[in-house]
Design an enzyme around this catalytic site. Structure first.
Site, mmCIF file in Angstrom:
data_model
loop_
_atom_site.group_PDB
_atom_site.id
_atom_site.type_symbol
_atom_site.label_atom_id
_atom_site.label_comp_id
_atom_site.label_asym_id
_atom_site.label_seq_id
_atom_site.Cartn_x
_atom_site.Cartn_y
_atom_site.Cartn_z
ATOM 1 C CG ASP A 246 -1.713 -1.160 1.467
ATOM 2 O OD1 ASP A 246 -2.015 -1.810 0.463
ATOM 3 O OD2 ASP A 246 -2.064 -1.442 2.625
ATOM 4 C CE LYS A 247 0.175 8.433 -1.574
ATOM 5 N NZ LYS A 247 -0.833 9.456 -1.882
#
Ligand code: URA
Length: 241
Positions: free
Chosen positions: A106-107
């Site tokens: 994920d970011k």
């Protein structure tokens, strides 16, 4: 390594296009075993001869395998119109070669991200059929305990009803209602670790991937730094599949 055309080899390495290779050859920028080669369509075995381009030896590799210490705030994608991607952290030659991230972080997750241009290996490592263990370090907002360890071992049911495979939760410490844990999973559902911990009432505050199979994030790499995998690391990944 099979015999290949010089222009194809140079293009595969992202050093120039096949058309440009022909022009460089005419200019005398390409040599084979020290002898200038003016025909870029000539075939060579890169394992048996020394190819130079602009005076520099060309170490041809069929595929590249990289580990990146993915920093927070960067997308695990090859391109995005607005946001920085992990490819933006690598020299352009890797983009030209078609390097892509193996799976996603994920970011807001940092840590080990493998990248390669070896489609077959990338596919195998992310296929649900191959249960490669991934270890994450998380800090979660909640005091986790033995009941949570047991629930992970039995297989967490996410809040949307999705059933996860058995996983390992190791509690390293619990301080001020926050748990410092290691989570080992063998699958890669969307936001999986965050959703597993949320299902136990302990939302993730920070998340970092430490390892994938036998490949461990190199502690010498700072966030945003990368290096090629060693021959042993590549062999270990192949062994996983
Ligand atoms: N699990 C998550 O929730 N996020 C990641 O980035 C990786 C695993």
């Amino acid at each position: 390594m099979a015999v290949q055309r010089i222009d194809k080899l140079l293009a595969a390495m992202g050093l120039c296009s096949r058309k440009e290779a022909a022009a460089y050859a005419r200019k005398g920028s390409i040599a084979v075993d020290g002898v200038v080669c003016r025909d870029a369509s000539q075939k060579i075995d890169p394992d048996r001869v020394c190819l130079t381009f602009g005076g520099q030896p060309v170490g041809y590799q069929e595929h590249v395998y990289l580990m990146l210490h993915k920093p927070l705030g960067v997308l695990s994608a090859t391109e995005d119109r607005e946001q920085r991607t992990v490819l933006d952290l690598l020299p352009g030659v890797y983009r030209s070669r078609g390097v892509f991230p193996v799976g996603r972080l994920d970011k807001d997750t940092s840590g080990l991200l493998l990248l390669t241009d070896d489609g077959a290996l990338g596919h195998h490592l992310t296929s649900p059929k191959h249960q490669v263990s991934k270890v994450y370090h998380a800090v979660a907002d909640g005091a986790l305990g033995q009941a949570d360890v047991d629930a992970f071992a039995a297989g967490i049911r996410l809040r949307d009803g999705t059933q996860c495979r058995p996983a390992k939760l190791e509690i390293r410490s619990v301080t001020d209602g926050k748990s410092d844990v290691l989570v080992t999973v063998q699958e890669g559902k969307y936001h999986q670790v965050r959703r597993m911990l949320a299902a136990r009432g302990a939302p993730v505050l920070t998340l970092e991937r430490l390892s994938e199979g036998d490949v461990v994030l190199d502690s010498a790499l700072k966030p945003g730094e990368w290096r090629e995998l060693t021959a042993q690391e590549i062999a270990a990944l192949r062994y996983e599949i």
